[in-house]
Design an enzyme around this catalytic site. Structure first.
Site, short mmCIF file in Angstrom:
data_model
loop_
_atom_site.label_atom_id
_atom_site.label_comp_id
_atom_site.label_asym_id
_atom_site.label_seq_id
_atom_site.Cartn_x
_atom_site.Cartn_y
_atom_site.Cartn_z
N PRO A 1 0.96 -1.26 -0.09
CA PRO A 1 -0.08 -0.08 0.06
C PRO A 1 0.77 1.22 -0.15
CG PRO A 1 -0.54 -1.42 1.87
CD PRO A 1 0.62 -2.00 1.20
N GLU A 2 0.48 2.26 -0.92
CA GLU A 2 1.35 3.53 -0.81
C GLU A 2 0.28 4.69 -0.36
OE1 GLU A 2 3.33 3.83 -4.48
OE2 GLU A 2 3.71 1.76 -4.74
#
Ligand SMILES: [Zn+2]
Length: 279
Positions: free
Chosen positions: A2-3
């Site tokens: 996840p960013e």
């Protein structure tokens, strides 16, 4: 992993369901999920506290508590936060390592197959109520505008490849492998260009691309890749994967110019780019 857009989507979910709730029970079963302090200490310090806000800087989630402490969560490679309104009717997934029971009967579950994610609580906070640890992070381009001048300063004198700088959390907070590639494509810049060789006009293009790509990705609620590991707080998939222009698209035509997208090695990293329209 996840960013910024995925973590922001989770944060928005937490803001909706968690703020104002009290943690009545905290159970840590994963041995690696709490590393900065003994799990028993985390449990003791967080149990009974009310969650005041849901914040994010870069890929970090921060939940300020009613006694001035902050509960901090990082999802790392594979962490997921899931909100379960009626816990008795929803079996826990395997790899559930932390469970927070809330005063309305709901549960926040932390599922993390690869166990790189972490939880900790700290009372070392700044004036804005966030951990002093966050001082190490560069500006978060979704929280504050990072214009061309400021970005130029942050990239100045760096010999490293553009992609390496974009994914350095001290330069900008929140960008990883996927969005760095999409941002470079949007800015029409090769990911292996040395930062110090970028012209002011190119940096200006880059700063606009950072904002444009991240805003669009947040709007689409992040990207869920083929492994479907990223899901939001309610278990829903994101939609930005349908808008990827280069990431994981080697061999496919560029939607902007038709040239075949290629894969490139930059040190230990892989980058996807279009040799036709990125220079
Ligand atoms: Zn192209």
């Amino acid at each position: 992993m996840p960013e910024l857009p995925e973590v922001e989507t989770v944060r928005r979910g937490l803001e909706d369901v968690l703020v104002g709730r009290r943690v009545v029970r905290l159970v840590v079963t994963g041995r690696r999920s709490v590393r900065r302090q003994p799990a028993a200490e985390l449990v003791e310090r967080v149990t009974g506290r009310r969650i005041e806000r849901a914040e994010r800087r870069g890929k970090w989630l921060a939940l300020p508590l009613d006694d001035g402490q902050v509960l901090v969560v990082h999802l790392r490679m594979s962490g997921q936060l899931l909100y379960v309104a009626e816990p008795s009717s929803v079996p826990r997934l395997s790899h559930t390592h932390v469970v927070a029971g809330l005063d309305d009967g709901a549960e926040l579950r932390f599922v993390d197959p690869r166990t790189f994610g972490e939880w900790f609580v700290t009372d070392e906070v700044r004036d804005d109520g966030l951990p002093v640890d966050f001082d190490r992070l560069g500006p978060d381009p979704f929280v504050e505008t990072v214009g061309a001048g400021r970005l130029q300063q942050r990239l100045a004198g760096r010999r490293s490849a553009l992609k390496v700088a974009l994914t350095d959390q001290r330069v900008l907070a929140g960008i990883g492998n996927l969005y760095a590639d999409e941002i470079c494509h949007s800015a029409r810049l090769r990911p292996d260009r040395p930062c110090e060789a970028l012209s002011p006009e190119e940096v200006a293009r880059l700063s606009r691309a950072v904002g444009r790509v991240l805003r669009a990705a947040v709007k689409a609620r992040g990207s869920s890749l083929r492994d479907a590991r990223y899901r939001d707080l309610m278990g829903e998939l994101g939609g930005y994967q349908l808008h990827h222009r280069v990431y994981d698209r080697a061999g496919e035509p560029c939607e902007r110019c038709g040239t075949t997208v290629e894969k490139l090695r930059i040190g230990a990293r892989v980058a996807y780019f279009c040799p036709g329209c990125q220079t």
